[in-house]
Scaffold this motif. Structure first.
Motif, short mmCIF file in Angstrom:
data_model
loop_
_atom_site.label_atom_id
_atom_site.label_comp_id
_atom_site.label_asym_id
_atom_site.label_seq_id
_atom_site.Cartn_x
_atom_site.Cartn_y
_atom_site.Cartn_z
N GLY A 26 0.79 -1.28 0.06
CA GLY A 26 0.01 -0.23 -0.13
C GLY A 26 0.89 1.14 0.16
O GLY A 26 1.84 1.39 -0.88
N MET A 27 1.01 2.05 1.20
CA MET A 27 1.51 3.17 1.03
C MET A 27 2.60 3.19 1.97
O MET A 27 3.57 4.08 1.84
CB MET A 27 0.68 4.40 1.75
CG MET A 27 -0.52 4.79 0.96
SD MET A 27 -0.09 5.41 -0.83
CE MET A 27 0.42 6.94 -0.45
N ASN A 28 2.85 1.98 2.81
CA ASN A 28 3.88 1.98 3.81
C ASN A 28 4.96 0.86 3.32
O ASN A 28 4.40 -0.12 2.74
CB ASN A 28 3.26 1.93 5.24
CG ASN A 28 2.44 2.74 5.62
OD1 ASN A 28 2.90 4.26 5.45
ND2 ASN A 28 1.49 2.50 6.32
N VAL A 29 6.19 1.07 3.67
CA VAL A 29 7.12 0.10 3.38
C VAL A 29 7.23 -0.99 4.53
O VAL A 29 7.84 -2.07 4.49
CB VAL A 29 8.47 0.67 3.20
CG1 VAL A 29 8.68 1.48 2.10
CG2 VAL A 29 9.18 1.47 4.37
N ASP A 30 6.51 -1.01 5.40
CA ASP A 30 6.25 -2.28 6.24
C ASP A 30 5.34 -3.09 6.04
O ASP A 30 5.15 -4.14 6.74
CB ASP A 30 6.04 -1.67 7.80
CG ASP A 30 4.54 -1.09 7.90
OD1 ASP A 30 4.02 -0.89 6.83
OD2 ASP A 30 4.17 -0.70 9.04
N HIS A 31 4.57 -2.94 4.76
CA HIS A 31 3.56 -4.13 4.30
C HIS A 31 4.05 -3.90 2.75
O HIS A 31 3.75 -3.23 2.15
CB HIS A 31 2.27 -3.44 4.53
CG HIS A 31 1.38 -4.57 4.12
ND1 HIS A 31 -0.04 -4.30 4.03
CD2 HIS A 31 1.49 -6.00 3.69
CE1 HIS A 31 -0.66 -5.58 3.95
NE2 HIS A 31 0.18 -6.42 3.76
N LEU A 32 4.65 -5.39 2.42
CA LEU A 32 5.22 -5.57 1.11
C LEU A 32 4.73 -6.44 0.26
O LEU A 32 4.02 -7.60 0.83
CB LEU A 32 6.90 -5.74 1.33
CG LEU A 32 7.52 -4.53 2.09
CD1 LEU A 32 9.08 -5.04 2.40
CD2 LEU A 32 7.52 -3.24 1.18
N ARG A 33 4.59 -6.45 -1.12
CA ARG A 33 4.49 -7.45 -1.93
C ARG A 33 5.79 -8.09 -2.74
O ARG A 33 6.49 -7.01 -3.07
CB ARG A 33 3.52 -7.02 -2.92
CG ARG A 33 3.02 -8.19 -4.17
CD ARG A 33 2.34 -7.48 -4.89
NE ARG A 33 1.60 -6.28 -4.67
CZ ARG A 33 0.49 -5.80 -4.45
NH1 ARG A 33 -0.45 -6.71 -5.06
NH2 ARG A 33 -0.24 -4.91 -4.27
N GLU A 52 3.29 -11.81 0.64
CA GLU A 52 3.05 -10.79 1.41
C GLU A 52 3.90 -10.68 2.86
O GLU A 52 4.27 -11.90 3.55
CB GLU A 52 1.45 -10.70 1.77
CG GLU A 52 0.86 -9.51 2.71
CD GLU A 52 -0.59 -9.92 3.04
OE1 GLU A 52 -1.02 -8.82 3.60
OE2 GLU A 52 -1.03 -10.48 2.75
N ILE A 53 4.63 -9.64 3.09
CA ILE A 53 5.54 -9.47 3.89
C ILE A 53 4.92 -8.37 4.75
O ILE A 53 4.77 -7.40 4.14
CB ILE A 53 6.81 -9.24 3.62
CG1 ILE A 53 7.10 -10.43 2.71
CG2 ILE A 53 7.94 -8.88 4.63
CD1 ILE A 53 8.65 -10.27 2.17
N LYS A 54 4.69 -8.55 6.04
CA LYS A 54 4.48 -7.56 7.08
C LYS A 54 5.51 -7.37 8.19
O LYS A 54 5.60 -8.56 9.08
CB LYS A 54 3.15 -7.76 7.77
CG LYS A 54 1.85 -7.58 6.65
CD LYS A 54 0.56 -8.16 7.62
CE LYS A 54 -0.42 -8.00 6.82
NZ LYS A 54 -1.96 -8.37 7.19
N MET A 55 5.86 -6.25 8.52
CA MET A 55 6.96 -5.87 9.34
C MET A 55 6.15 -5.49 10.57
O MET A 55 5.74 -4.25 10.63
CB MET A 55 8.01 -5.17 9.13
CG MET A 55 8.79 -6.09 8.14
SD MET A 55 10.32 -4.66 7.25
CE MET A 55 9.35 -4.28 5.81
N GLY A 56 6.00 -6.21 11.67
CA GLY A 56 4.91 -5.83 12.84
C GLY A 56 5.78 -4.39 13.65
O GLY A 56 7.06 -4.36 13.49
N PRO A 64 9.44 -10.73 10.37
CA PRO A 64 8.42 -10.50 9.50
C PRO A 64 7.19 -11.43 9.54
O PRO A 64 7.66 -12.71 9.32
CB PRO A 64 8.86 -9.82 8.36
CG PRO A 64 10.06 -10.64 8.15
CD PRO A 64 10.64 -10.87 9.50
N TYR A 65 6.00 -11.35 9.19
CA TYR A 65 4.99 -12.21 9.01
C TYR A 65 5.15 -12.34 7.39
O TYR A 65 5.01 -11.30 6.68
CB TYR A 65 3.39 -11.73 9.54
CG TYR A 65 2.58 -12.46 8.88
CD1 TYR A 65 2.45 -13.85 9.03
CD2 TYR A 65 1.69 -12.15 7.66
CE1 TYR A 65 1.18 -14.62 8.74
CE2 TYR A 65 0.84 -12.77 7.12
CZ TYR A 65 0.29 -14.15 7.43
OH TYR A 65 -0.33 -14.90 6.95
#
Length: 169
Positions: A26-33, A52-56, A64-65
Protein backbone atom coordinates in the motif's frame (compact mmCIF):
# COMPACT_ATOMS: atom_id res chain seq x y z
CA UNK A 1 12.91 3.45 11.13
CA UNK A 2 14.40 0.00 10.57
CA UNK A 3 11.65 -1.01 8.11
CA UNK A 4 12.69 1.78 5.71
CA UNK A 5 16.37 0.86 5.98
CA UNK A 6 15.68 -2.82 5.29
CA UNK A 7 13.33 -2.01 2.40
CA UNK A 8 15.87 0.33 0.79
CA UNK A 9 18.65 -2.26 1.22
CA UNK A 10 16.50 -5.01 -0.33
CA UNK A 11 15.46 -2.86 -3.29
CA UNK A 12 19.11 -2.02 -3.94
CA UNK A 13 20.21 -5.65 -3.55
CA UNK A 14 17.63 -6.99 -6.02
CA UNK A 15 17.44 -4.06 -8.46
CA UNK A 16 19.20 -6.04 -11.22
CA UNK A 17 17.55 -9.36 -10.31
CA UNK A 18 14.88 -10.02 -12.93
CA UNK A 19 13.41 -12.90 -10.90
CA UNK A 20 12.62 -10.77 -7.82
CA UNK A 21 10.24 -7.83 -7.57
CA UNK A 22 9.62 -5.99 -4.29
CA UNK A 23 7.11 -3.19 -3.84
CA UNK A 24 4.98 -1.65 -1.10
CA UNK A 25 1.59 -3.35 -0.69
CA UNK A 26 0.00 0.00 0.00
CA UNK A 27 1.50 3.29 1.12
CA UNK A 28 3.99 2.02 3.73
CA UNK A 29 7.19 -0.01 3.46
CA UNK A 30 6.26 -2.15 6.46
CA UNK A 31 3.72 -4.05 4.31
CA UNK A 32 5.23 -5.42 1.10
CA UNK A 33 4.46 -7.51 -1.96
CA UNK A 34 7.28 -9.77 -3.10
CA UNK A 35 7.01 -11.57 -6.42
CA UNK A 36 9.53 -14.30 -7.19
CA UNK A 37 9.61 -15.77 -10.68
CA UNK A 38 10.54 -19.44 -10.89
CA UNK A 39 13.95 -20.10 -12.40
CA UNK A 40 14.44 -22.26 -15.49
CA UNK A 41 15.30 -25.85 -14.65
CA UNK A 42 12.91 -25.98 -11.70
CA UNK A 43 9.28 -27.16 -11.60
CA UNK A 44 8.34 -23.53 -10.92
CA UNK A 45 10.00 -22.13 -14.08
CA UNK A 46 8.25 -19.03 -15.38
CA UNK A 47 5.66 -18.96 -12.60
CA UNK A 48 5.12 -15.80 -10.61
CA UNK A 49 4.75 -16.45 -6.89
CA UNK A 50 3.44 -13.64 -4.69
CA UNK A 51 4.37 -13.27 -1.04
CA UNK A 52 2.95 -10.80 1.44
CA UNK A 53 5.44 -9.47 4.00
CA UNK A 54 4.40 -7.51 7.09
CA UNK A 55 6.92 -6.05 9.51
CA UNK A 56 5.08 -5.77 12.82
CA UNK A 57 5.40 -3.32 15.68
CA UNK A 58 8.19 -5.38 17.28
CA UNK A 59 10.32 -5.59 14.11
CA UNK A 60 13.32 -6.20 14.03
CA UNK A 61 13.08 -8.02 17.36
CA UNK A 62 10.44 -10.31 15.86
CA UNK A 63 10.56 -11.70 12.32
CA UNK A 64 8.29 -10.36 9.62
CA UNK A 65 5.06 -12.23 8.95
CA UNK A 66 5.30 -13.80 5.49
CA UNK A 67 2.45 -15.46 3.62
CA UNK A 68 2.63 -17.09 0.17
CA UNK A 69 -0.54 -16.25 -1.79
CA UNK A 70 0.00 -18.16 -5.04
CA UNK A 71 -1.12 -21.78 -5.01
CA UNK A 72 1.84 -24.08 -5.53
CA UNK A 73 2.89 -27.66 -4.89
CA UNK A 74 5.91 -27.38 -2.60
CA UNK A 75 7.19 -29.40 0.37
CA UNK A 76 7.88 -26.33 2.50
CA UNK A 77 4.85 -24.21 1.57
CA UNK A 78 1.28 -25.33 2.23
CA UNK A 79 -1.25 -23.46 0.10
CA UNK A 80 -4.16 -24.95 2.04
CA UNK A 81 -3.35 -22.86 5.15
CA UNK A 82 -5.49 -19.69 5.24
CA UNK A 83 -4.13 -16.11 5.45
CA UNK A 84 -3.29 -14.95 8.95
CA UNK A 85 -1.56 -18.23 9.72
CA UNK A 86 1.97 -19.32 8.75
CA UNK A 87 2.01 -21.29 5.48
CA UNK A 88 5.80 -21.38 4.96
CA UNK A 89 8.19 -23.73 6.75
CA UNK A 90 11.29 -21.59 7.20
CA UNK A 91 13.17 -21.26 10.51
CA UNK A 92 14.14 -17.68 9.69
CA UNK A 93 10.54 -16.41 9.86
CA UNK A 94 9.17 -18.78 12.50
CA UNK A 95 8.29 -16.63 15.54
CA UNK A 96 8.84 -19.62 17.85
CA UNK A 97 12.48 -19.93 16.76
CA UNK A 98 13.70 -16.38 17.42
CA UNK A 99 17.30 -16.56 18.57
CA UNK A 100 17.47 -20.36 18.28
CA UNK A 101 19.68 -22.61 16.15
CA UNK A 102 18.73 -26.12 15.03
CA UNK A 103 21.72 -28.21 16.11
CA UNK A 104 20.92 -30.91 13.54
CA UNK A 105 20.62 -28.67 10.47
CA UNK A 106 22.42 -25.51 11.53
CA UNK A 107 19.39 -23.44 10.48
CA UNK A 108 18.88 -20.40 12.61
CA UNK A 109 15.82 -18.49 13.62
CA UNK A 110 15.35 -14.75 13.39
CA UNK A 111 17.65 -12.34 15.21
CA UNK A 112 17.54 -8.53 15.04
CA UNK A 113 20.73 -8.57 12.94
CA UNK A 114 18.88 -10.35 10.12
CA UNK A 115 17.20 -8.27 7.45
CA UNK A 116 14.51 -8.29 4.82
CA UNK A 117 17.22 -9.19 2.29
CA UNK A 118 17.93 -12.42 4.24
CA UNK A 119 14.23 -13.30 4.14
CA UNK A 120 13.98 -12.66 0.38
CA UNK A 121 17.09 -14.75 -0.33
CA UNK A 122 15.61 -17.65 1.65
CA UNK A 123 12.22 -17.41 -0.09
CA UNK A 124 13.97 -17.23 -3.45
CA UNK A 125 15.91 -20.35 -2.47
CA UNK A 126 12.64 -22.16 -1.74
CA UNK A 127 11.11 -21.26 -5.13
CA UNK A 128 14.37 -22.00 -6.95
CA UNK A 129 14.69 -25.40 -5.21
CA UNK A 130 18.00 -24.56 -3.55
CA UNK A 131 19.03 -26.47 -0.42
CA UNK A 132 18.81 -25.84 2.48
CA UNK A 133 15.74 -23.67 1.76
CA UNK A 134 14.07 -26.32 -0.41
CA UNK A 135 13.94 -29.09 2.19
CA UNK A 136 11.57 -31.99 1.50
CA UNK A 137 12.95 -33.85 4.54
CA UNK A 138 11.34 -31.21 6.82
CA UNK A 139 8.02 -30.56 5.07
CA UNK A 140 4.99 -28.47 5.89
CA UNK A 141 3.12 -30.12 3.00
CA UNK A 142 3.81 -33.76 3.88
CA UNK A 143 2.46 -35.22 0.63
CA UNK A 144 4.66 -32.92 -1.49
CA UNK A 145 7.64 -33.67 0.75
CA UNK A 146 7.13 -37.42 0.45
CA UNK A 147 6.83 -37.14 -3.34
CA UNK A 148 9.95 -34.97 -3.61
CA UNK A 149 11.93 -37.51 -1.59
CA UNK A 150 10.54 -40.79 -2.92
CA UNK A 151 9.08 -40.13 -6.37
CA UNK A 152 10.60 -36.92 -7.68
CA UNK A 153 9.16 -37.35 -11.17
CA UNK A 154 5.62 -37.41 -9.73
CA UNK A 155 6.42 -34.37 -7.57
CA UNK A 156 7.98 -32.52 -10.51
CA UNK A 157 4.97 -33.19 -12.75
CA UNK A 158 2.45 -32.01 -10.15
CA UNK A 159 4.51 -28.90 -9.28
CA UNK A 160 4.77 -28.00 -12.98
CA UNK A 161 1.03 -28.58 -13.44
CA UNK A 162 0.17 -26.30 -10.50
CA UNK A 163 2.67 -23.69 -11.69
CA UNK A 164 1.07 -23.63 -15.12
CA UNK A 165 -2.45 -23.53 -13.66
CA UNK A 166 -1.98 -21.01 -10.82
CA UNK A 167 1.23 -19.02 -11.39
CA UNK A 168 1.31 -18.18 -15.07
CA UNK A 169 -0.22 -14.98 -16.41
Amino acid sequence: MREEVDYTEAVETFKDENLVRLEPWGMNVDHLRLTITGREGTPYAGGKFMFEIKMGDNYPFSPPYVYEHTLLWHPNIDSSIPPGKINICLDLINPELVGKVDIKTGASGWTPSKTLTNVIEALKGQIHCEPPFFNPADPLNFEAGDQALNNYRKFDNKAKEWTKKYAMN
